[in-house]
Design an enzyme around this catalytic site. Structure first.
Site, mmCIF file in Angstrom:
data_model
loop_
_atom_site.group_PDB
_atom_site.id
_atom_site.type_symbol
_atom_site.label_atom_id
_atom_site.label_comp_id
_atom_site.label_asym_id
_atom_site.label_seq_id
_atom_site.Cartn_x
_atom_site.Cartn_y
_atom_site.Cartn_z
ATOM 1 N N GLU A 90 -63.173 -5.835 -15.577
ATOM 2 C CA GLU A 90 -62.677 -6.774 -15.001
ATOM 3 C C GLU A 90 -61.842 -7.870 -16.217
ATOM 4 O OE1 GLU A 90 -66.152 -9.319 -14.772
ATOM 5 O OE2 GLU A 90 -67.047 -7.821 -13.236
ATOM 6 N N ARG A 108 -65.865 -13.470 -25.926
ATOM 7 C CA ARG A 108 -67.511 -13.603 -25.877
ATOM 8 C C ARG A 108 -68.472 -12.367 -25.525
ATOM 9 N NH1 ARG A 108 -67.736 -17.625 -20.916
ATOM 10 N NH2 ARG A 108 -66.067 -18.266 -21.779
ATOM 11 N N HIS A 109 -67.754 -11.700 -24.850
ATOM 12 C CA HIS A 109 -69.384 -10.286 -24.612
ATOM 13 C C HIS A 109 -68.595 -8.900 -24.911
ATOM 14 C CE1 HIS A 109 -68.141 -10.829 -20.511
ATOM 15 N NE2 HIS A 109 -68.650 -12.398 -20.691
ATOM 16 N N ARG A 130 -76.284 -11.763 -32.836
ATOM 17 C CA ARG A 130 -76.809 -11.424 -34.118
ATOM 18 C C ARG A 130 -75.469 -10.992 -35.015
ATOM 19 N NH1 ARG A 130 -81.639 -12.322 -36.069
ATOM 20 N NH2 ARG A 130 -82.556 -14.300 -34.709
ATOM 21 N N GLU A 157 -62.580 -7.962 -4.037
ATOM 22 C CA GLU A 157 -64.400 -7.715 -4.552
ATOM 23 C C GLU A 157 -65.055 -9.244 -3.898
ATOM 24 O OE1 GLU A 157 -66.102 -7.297 -7.972
ATOM 25 O OE2 GLU A 157 -67.694 -7.906 -7.842
ATOM 26 N N ASN A 199 -73.166 -4.173 -14.012
ATOM 27 C CA ASN A 199 -72.011 -4.970 -15.686
ATOM 28 C C ASN A 199 -72.333 -4.910 -16.491
ATOM 29 O OD1 ASN A 199 -71.359 -7.180 -16.866
ATOM 30 N ND2 ASN A 199 -70.002 -7.690 -15.189
ATOM 31 N N ASP A 231 -72.057 -6.830 -19.325
ATOM 32 C CA ASP A 231 -71.368 -7.804 -20.325
ATOM 33 C C ASP A 231 -72.631 -8.979 -21.198
ATOM 34 O OD1 ASP A 231 -69.128 -7.336 -18.797
ATOM 35 O OD2 ASP A 231 -69.057 -9.013 -17.864
ATOM 36 N N HIS A 232 -73.723 -8.954 -20.512
ATOM 37 C CA HIS A 232 -74.932 -9.316 -20.905
ATOM 38 C C HIS A 232 -75.620 -8.535 -22.253
ATOM 39 C CE1 HIS A 232 -73.057 -12.580 -19.435
ATOM 40 N NE2 HIS A 232 -73.258 -12.451 -18.150
ATOM 41 N N HIS A 277 -71.779 -11.253 -7.752
ATOM 42 C CA HIS A 277 -71.838 -12.212 -8.175
ATOM 43 C C HIS A 277 -73.527 -12.545 -8.286
ATOM 44 C CE1 HIS A 277 -70.797 -14.878 -11.625
ATOM 45 N NE2 HIS A 277 -71.088 -16.134 -11.008
ATOM 46 N N GLY A 278 -74.621 -13.116 -8.571
ATOM 47 C CA GLY A 278 -75.419 -14.057 -8.712
ATOM 48 C C GLY A 278 -76.348 -12.978 -7.068
ATOM 49 N N ARG A 305 -63.085 -10.389 -22.240
ATOM 50 C CA ARG A 305 -62.657 -11.866 -21.763
ATOM 51 C C ARG A 305 -62.059 -12.124 -22.750
ATOM 52 N NH1 ARG A 305 -64.748 -16.239 -19.210
ATOM 53 N NH2 ARG A 305 -66.188 -16.307 -17.285
ATOM 54 N N GLY A 349 -74.678 -7.548 -12.251
ATOM 55 C CA GLY A 349 -74.473 -7.653 -14.043
ATOM 56 C C GLY A 349 -76.144 -8.773 -14.584
ATOM 57 N N HIS A 350 -75.429 -10.101 -14.310
ATOM 58 C CA HIS A 350 -76.808 -10.720 -15.058
ATOM 59 C C HIS A 350 -77.314 -10.348 -15.074
ATOM 60 C CE1 HIS A 350 -78.894 -14.785 -16.040
ATOM 61 N NE2 HIS A 350 -77.973 -14.569 -17.302
ATOM 62 N N THR A 364 -68.785 -18.527 -16.750
ATOM 63 C CA THR A 364 -69.387 -16.942 -15.715
ATOM 64 C C THR A 364 -68.262 -17.669 -14.961
ATOM 65 O OG1 THR A 364 -70.356 -15.724 -14.447
ATOM 66 C CG2 THR A 364 -70.749 -17.829 -14.674
ATOM 67 N N THR A 365 -67.973 -16.290 -14.692
ATOM 68 C CA THR A 365 -66.333 -16.658 -13.704
ATOM 69 C C THR A 365 -66.857 -17.640 -12.268
ATOM 70 O OG1 THR A 365 -65.876 -14.387 -13.883
ATOM 71 C CG2 THR A 365 -64.880 -15.435 -11.904
ATOM 72 N N HIS A 388 -66.358 -7.159 -18.459
ATOM 73 C CA HIS A 388 -65.194 -8.006 -17.975
ATOM 74 C C HIS A 388 -65.169 -8.401 -19.419
ATOM 75 C CE1 HIS A 388 -64.564 -12.321 -16.970
ATOM 76 N NE2 HIS A 388 -63.731 -11.720 -16.912
HETATM 77 N N1 PXP Z 1 -68.299 -9.081 -10.250
HETATM 78 C C1 PXP Z 1 -66.786 -9.548 -10.867
HETATM 79 C C2 PXP Z 1 -65.510 -9.487 -11.226
HETATM 80 C C3 PXP Z 1 -67.880 -10.820 -12.144
HETATM 81 O O1 PXP Z 1 -66.996 -11.312 -12.745
HETATM 82 C C4 PXP Z 1 -69.042 -10.983 -12.265
HETATM 83 C C5 PXP Z 1 -70.056 -11.555 -13.432
HETATM 84 O O2 PXP Z 1 -69.272 -10.742 -14.446
HETATM 85 C C6 PXP Z 1 -70.278 -9.999 -11.106
HETATM 86 C C7 PXP Z 1 -69.505 -9.327 -10.060
HETATM 87 C C8 PXP Z 1 -71.219 -9.875 -11.555
HETATM 88 O O3 PXP Z 1 -72.022 -10.962 -11.555
HETATM 89 P P1 PXP Z 1 -73.342 -11.508 -12.238
HETATM 90 O O4 PXP Z 1 -73.618 -11.001 -13.931
HETATM 91 O O5 PXP Z 1 -73.732 -12.737 -11.372
HETATM 92 O O6 PXP Z 1 -74.359 -10.029 -11.386
#
Ligand code: PXP
Length: 240
Positions: free
Chosen positions: A71, A50-51, A19, A152, A8, A10-11, A191-192, A46, A213-214, A101-102, A44
């Protein structure tokens, strides 16, 4: 079965948008991640942009040779974007403007009537629909009724708990993965997830894909994105 890694990005866009310019470029990050062992890219879009932006989705669709997992919230606006770009997969997530976040899974069981036309129209367009849900039998039952080919499981609770509570949550995820697979639904998770907590989830045999992702983007600040993705890929393969 090889466990796929969806990265992911996004970040990368979060940092770029801080910036307002074009650096760092999420498309470049996606290409680096794919070269380092990502099997797919997740982004994602949104409601508040935002990203990731609409332009990012168009550029990713053009540039990627690996599948894109979009997403999206179950809104008419996002459905139209998905149908226009036709990504490989669309993961329906809950979305609240005020969240960072979600924060939890989609309540598919409580929103069957709202979700049904979204899942049907994405399915009809040949886009692989995934529902981001808690590892809960009632939510899997809803996914079966909605004819979603993929779920998921939200691993946020697992990631934030410790000790016996974490083991209990891991068992819920493993049971949910077995139940989904028994009913012909492909289970994914995300996630996480980090280097420290990914292995027990990666070891669940029915899980086909992890979306991360993060942590990977954060770790890339220290080691580079190629190394952070490659290390995650290695840990996932070792756990299998
Ligand atoms: N899967 C889904 C559906 C998510 O919404 C996210 C966070 O955007 C992730 C996976 C990835 O989570 P993380 O960024 O915490 O790794």
């Amino acid at each position: 079965m090889k466990l796929r890694l969806g990265v992911n990005i996004d970040h990368v866009a979060t940092i770029r948008n801080a910036r307002g310019g074009s650096h760092p470029d999420p498309v470049n990050a996606a290409l680096i991640a794919a070269r380092a062992g990502a099997d797919g890219i997740t982004a994602h879009l949104r409601e508040d942009r935002r990203h990731i932006t609409d332009a990012d989705i168009a550029l990713l669709m053009d540039a990627l040779s690996v599948p894109l997992n979009l997403e999206m919230a179950a809104t008419e606006e996002m459905l139209a974007i998905a149908l226009r770009h036709r990504p490989h997969a669309a993961c329906i997530v809950p979305e609240k403007r005020e969240e960072r976040t979600t924060e939890g899974g989609l309540d598919a069981a409580g929103q069957l009537a709202h979700l049904a036309p979204f899942v049907a129209r994405l399915n009809d367009a040949g886009i692989r629909v995934s529902l981001f849900i808690e590892p809960d039998p009632a939510q899997i039952e809803a996914a079966i009724r909605l004819k979603a080919p993929v779920v998921e499981f939200h691993t946020g609770r697992y990631a934030h708990l410790d000790g016996a509570e974490r083991s209990e949550e891991l068992r819920r995820i493993a049971d949910a993965a077995a139940l989904a697979a028994k009913n012909g639904i492909e289970p994914h998770a995300g996630h996480g997830l980090t280097f420290d907590n990914v292995s027990p989830v990666a070891a669940i045999p029915q899980i086909a894909e992890l979306n991360i992702g993060h942590f990977l983007i954060g770790e890339a600040i220290f080691t580079g994105l190629d190394k952070s993705v490659a290390r995650m890929r290695e840990l996932m393969d070792l756990a299998r």
